[in-house]
Design a protein around this motif. Structure first.
Motif, PDB file in Angstrom:
ATOM      1  N   THR A  97      -8.243   7.760   9.356  1.00 52.68           N
ATOM      2  CA  THR A  97      -8.960   6.875  10.268  1.00 52.68           C
ATOM      3  C   THR A  97      -8.006   6.460  11.391  1.00 52.68           C
ATOM      4  O   THR A  97      -6.828   6.841  11.408  1.00 52.68           O
ATOM      5  N   GLU A  98      -8.492   5.650  12.309  1.00 48.08           N
ATOM      6  CA  GLU A  98      -7.610   5.117  13.350  1.00 48.08           C
ATOM      7  C   GLU A  98      -6.452   4.345  12.719  1.00 48.08           C
ATOM      8  O   GLU A  98      -5.299   4.441  13.165  1.00 48.08           O
ATOM      9  N   LYS A  99      -6.761   3.614  11.670  1.00 45.76           N
ATOM     10  CA  LYS A  99      -5.737   2.863  10.940  1.00 45.76           C
ATOM     11  C   LYS A  99      -4.683   3.808  10.360  1.00 45.76           C
ATOM     12  O   LYS A  99      -3.478   3.521  10.405  1.00 45.76           O
ATOM     13  N   GLY A 100      -5.133   4.945   9.840  1.00 40.64           N
ATOM     14  CA  GLY A 100      -4.209   5.911   9.276  1.00 40.64           C
ATOM     15  C   GLY A 100      -3.414   6.651  10.331  1.00 40.64           C
ATOM     16  O   GLY A 100      -2.230   6.941  10.148  1.00 40.64           O
ATOM     17  N   ASP A 101      -4.061   6.962  11.463  1.00 47.50           N
ATOM     18  CA  ASP A 101      -3.361   7.688  12.528  1.00 47.50           C
ATOM     19  C   ASP A 101      -2.158   6.916  13.048  1.00 47.50           C
ATOM     20  O   ASP A 101      -1.167   7.522  13.481  1.00 47.50           O
ATOM     21  N   GLU A 102      -2.222   5.585  13.007  1.00 47.90           N
ATOM     22  CA  GLU A 102      -1.106   4.785  13.507  1.00 47.90           C
ATOM     23  C   GLU A 102       0.148   4.939  12.643  1.00 47.90           C
ATOM     24  O   GLU A 102       1.240   4.563  13.067  1.00 47.90           O
ATOM     25  N   LEU A 103      -0.015   5.500  11.464  1.00 46.60           N
ATOM     26  CA  LEU A 103       1.145   5.728  10.601  1.00 46.60           C
ATOM     27  C   LEU A 103       1.984   6.929  11.042  1.00 46.60           C
ATOM     28  O   LEU A 103       3.052   7.178  10.487  1.00 46.60           O
ATOM     29  N   ALA A 104       1.508   7.674  12.036  1.00 41.04           N
ATOM     30  CA  ALA A 104       2.271   8.830  12.522  1.00 41.04           C
ATOM     31  C   ALA A 104       3.663   8.402  12.970  1.00 41.04           C
ATOM     32  O   ALA A 104       4.663   9.084  12.677  1.00 41.04           O
ATOM     33  N   GLU A 105       3.762   7.291  13.667  1.00 43.90           N
ATOM     34  CA  GLU A 105       5.073   6.833  14.135  1.00 43.90           C
ATOM     35  C   GLU A 105       5.962   6.440  12.960  1.00 43.90           C
ATOM     36  O   GLU A 105       7.184   6.647  12.994  1.00 43.90           O
ATOM     37  N   VAL A 106       5.356   5.876  11.924  1.00 40.81           N
ATOM     38  CA  VAL A 106       6.118   5.484  10.733  1.00 40.81           C
ATOM     39  C   VAL A 106       6.679   6.726  10.046  1.00 40.81           C
ATOM     40  O   VAL A 106       7.872   6.777   9.694  1.00 40.81           O
TER      41      VAL A 106
ATOM     42  N   LEU B 227       0.817  -1.209   0.000  1.00 40.22           N
ATOM     43  CA  LEU B 227       0.000   0.000   0.000  1.00 40.22           C
ATOM     44  C   LEU B 227       0.852   1.261   0.000  1.00 40.22           C
ATOM     45  O   LEU B 227       0.593   2.203  -0.743  1.00 40.22           O
ATOM     46  N   LEU B 228       1.914   1.272   0.812  1.00 43.18           N
ATOM     47  CA  LEU B 228       2.599   2.527   1.108  1.00 43.18           C
ATOM     48  C   LEU B 228       3.699   2.907   0.131  1.00 43.18           C
ATOM     49  O   LEU B 228       4.112   4.061   0.110  1.00 43.18           O
ATOM     50  N   ASP B 229       4.222   1.949  -0.661  1.00 39.43           N
ATOM     51  CA  ASP B 229       5.370   2.329  -1.487  1.00 39.43           C
ATOM     52  C   ASP B 229       4.992   2.811  -2.879  1.00 39.43           C
ATOM     53  O   ASP B 229       5.862   3.047  -3.707  1.00 39.43           O
ATOM     54  N   GLU B 230       3.703   3.022  -3.143  1.00 39.23           N
ATOM     55  CA  GLU B 230       3.323   3.684  -4.389  1.00 39.23           C
ATOM     56  C   GLU B 230       3.788   5.148  -4.315  1.00 39.23           C
ATOM     57  O   GLU B 230       3.712   5.785  -3.260  1.00 39.23           O
ATOM     58  N   ARG B 231       4.241   5.661  -5.436  1.00 36.19           N
ATOM     59  CA  ARG B 231       4.808   7.013  -5.467  1.00 36.19           C
ATOM     60  C   ARG B 231       3.829   8.034  -4.905  1.00 36.19           C
ATOM     61  O   ARG B 231       2.651   8.039  -5.253  1.00 36.19           O
ATOM     62  N   TRP B 232       4.304   8.886  -4.004  1.00 36.50           N
ATOM     63  CA  TRP B 232       3.587   9.981  -3.357  1.00 36.50           C
ATOM     64  C   TRP B 232       2.702   9.551  -2.185  1.00 36.50           C
ATOM     65  O   TRP B 232       2.285  10.407  -1.394  1.00 36.50           O
ATOM     66  N   THR B 233       2.398   8.267  -2.039  1.00 33.48           N
ATOM     67  CA  THR B 233       1.411   7.858  -1.036  1.00 33.48           C
ATOM     68  C   THR B 233       1.814   8.290   0.370  1.00 33.48           C
ATOM     69  O   THR B 233       1.006   8.879   1.108  1.00 33.48           O
ATOM     70  N   ILE B 234       3.048   8.008   0.770  1.00 32.11           N
ATOM     71  CA  ILE B 234       3.447   8.333   2.139  1.00 32.11           C
ATOM     72  C   ILE B 234       3.503   9.843   2.340  1.00 32.11           C
ATOM     73  O   ILE B 234       3.286  10.342   3.458  1.00 32.11           O
ATOM     74  N   LEU B 235       3.748  10.616   1.264  1.00 27.55           N
ATOM     75  CA  LEU B 235       3.762  12.074   1.401  1.00 27.55           C
ATOM     76  C   LEU B 235       2.346  12.625   1.552  1.00 27.55           C
ATOM     77  O   LEU B 235       2.128  13.619   2.258  1.00 27.55           O
ATOM     78  N   VAL B 236       1.381  11.997   0.914  1.00 20.35           N
ATOM     79  CA  VAL B 236      -0.020  12.385   1.119  1.00 20.35           C
ATOM     80  C   VAL B 236      -0.412  12.127   2.572  1.00 20.35           C
ATOM     81  O   VAL B 236      -1.066  12.962   3.222  1.00 20.35           O
ATOM     82  N   ILE B 237       0.004  10.990   3.111  1.00 17.29           N
ATOM     83  CA  ILE B 237      -0.281  10.681   4.511  1.00 17.29           C
ATOM     84  C   ILE B 237       0.414  11.692   5.420  1.00 17.29           C
ATOM     85  O   ILE B 237      -0.155  12.152   6.416  1.00 17.29           O
ATOM     86  N   ARG B 238       1.649  12.067   5.076  1.00 19.48           N
ATOM     87  CA  ARG B 238       2.351  13.098   5.848  1.00 19.48           C
ATOM     88  C   ARG B 238       1.538  14.377   5.917  1.00 19.48           C
ATOM     89  O   ARG B 238       1.400  14.992   6.988  1.00 19.48           O
ATOM     90  N   GLU B 239       0.986  14.803   4.793  1.00 21.02           N
ATOM     91  CA  GLU B 239       0.202  16.033   4.763  1.00 21.02           C
ATOM     92  C   GLU B 239      -1.053  15.927   5.618  1.00 21.02           C
ATOM     93  O   GLU B 239      -1.420  16.872   6.320  1.00 21.02           O
ATOM     94  N   LEU B 240      -1.713  14.785   5.572  1.00 23.56           N
ATOM     95  CA  LEU B 240      -2.899  14.589   6.401  1.00 23.56           C
ATOM     96  C   LEU B 240      -2.531  14.613   7.880  1.00 23.56           C
ATOM     97  O   LEU B 240      -3.259  15.181   8.702  1.00 23.56           O
ATOM     98  N   LEU B 241      -1.403  14.027   8.232  1.00 21.59           N
ATOM     99  CA  LEU B 241      -0.943  14.058   9.621  1.00 21.59           C
ATOM    100  C   LEU B 241      -0.622  15.476  10.072  1.00 21.59           C
ATOM    101  O   LEU B 241      -0.777  15.815  11.251  1.00 21.59           O
ATOM    102  N   LEU B 242      -0.178  16.328   9.133  1.00 26.54           N
ATOM    103  CA  LEU B 242       0.170  17.706   9.466  1.00 26.54           C
ATOM    104  C   LEU B 242      -1.042  18.640   9.471  1.00 26.54           C
ATOM    105  O   LEU B 242      -0.895  19.844   9.706  1.00 26.54           O
ATOM    106  N   GLY B 243      -2.216  18.095   9.187  1.00 24.96           N
ATOM    107  CA  GLY B 243      -3.430  18.885   9.340  1.00 24.96           C
ATOM    108  C   GLY B 243      -4.143  19.305   8.074  1.00 24.96           C
ATOM    109  O   GLY B 243      -5.192  19.950   8.143  1.00 24.96           O
TER     110      GLY B 243
END
Length: 224
Positions: free
Chosen positions: A78-87, A16-32
């Motif tokens: 989601t809760e599932k996504g929030d756990e990626l903060a540590e990653v 799921l996570l190693d598709e291009r840009w995916t982890i950066l999109v999650i980073r942005e969501l974590l940053l608000g």
């Protein structure tokens, strides 16, 4: 998603996570960031079509929740996504410690000013509307000048002149300000080496490094 064909949980996560840009999109969501245009400003080199595709994929995977408020789509983890903060935090720490080289292609005034505006220490700013103008000596055209406005406890970054009085003008090059923000250098050294000029009354100019501060990565210790 392409399968690695392995039961290993790292492999399953990376499907799921190693598709291009995916982890950066999650980073942005974590940053608000919550709206599509906010997400785009955090990943300015990502096409709108690809951002839409990644958001839909993350929604199907149960990592992102999309709701509609006032006719606008709102994206949250989601809760599932929030756990990626540590990653994401661990990746950021590892990256700043061990991947130090910045190529010219890594320098982006849009992303730099967007990141700055959301984490500057607003409590250090005057209790009135204050505007700082950034002028990048090495950036040609419209993207070479930016304005950062703090008013009523809120920060706003503009790529056009909002029409207020300029309290401070900062002349520098894009690499220097990026390195200050990342913590590769600091305001004291950049000012000492004449890599940054702060144009303001002396009493105001002394306060500017405290107004801008540095990004979160600046506090991460580096290898000797």
């Amino acid at each position: 998603m392409t399968s690695y064909g392995q039961f290993c949980p790292v492999a399953k996560a990376m499907e799921l996570l190693d598709e291009r840009w995916t982890i950066l999109v999650i980073r942005e969501l974590l940053l608000g960031s919550k709206h599509f245009n906010e997400l785009r400003r955090g990943v300015p080199k990502m096409s709108p079509a690809l951002l839409t595709k990644r958001l839909r994929g993350l929604e199907r995977a149960g990592v992102v929740r999309r709701t509609v408020v006032g006719g606008r789509s709102v994206y949250t983890l989601t809760e599932k996504g929030d756990e990626l903060a540590e990653v994401v935090t661990a990746l950021s720490t590892w990256g700043i410690r061990w991947i130090g080289e910045l190529g010219d292609a890594d320098l982006d005034p849009h992303l730099l000013l967007w990141d700055m505006h959301r984490t500057i220490p607003i409590d250090q700013w005057p209790r009135r509307r204050t505007m700082v103008q950034f002028r990048f000596r090495d950036v040609i055209g419209k993207a070479g000048t930016w304005w950062l406005v703090v008013d009523d406890g809120q920060a706003q970054v503009c790529d056009f002149d909002p029409g207020y009085d300029v309290d401070v003008a900062i002349d520098t090059d894009l690499r220097t300000l990026t390195e200050i923000w990342r913590g590769d250098t600091d305001w004291r050294n950049a000012l000492r080496d004449n890599k940054v000029d702060v144009l303001a009354a002396p009493s105001v100019a002394r306060q500017v490094p405290g107004w801008i501060g540095q990004g979160n990565s600046a506090a991460i210790p580096r290898p000797a």
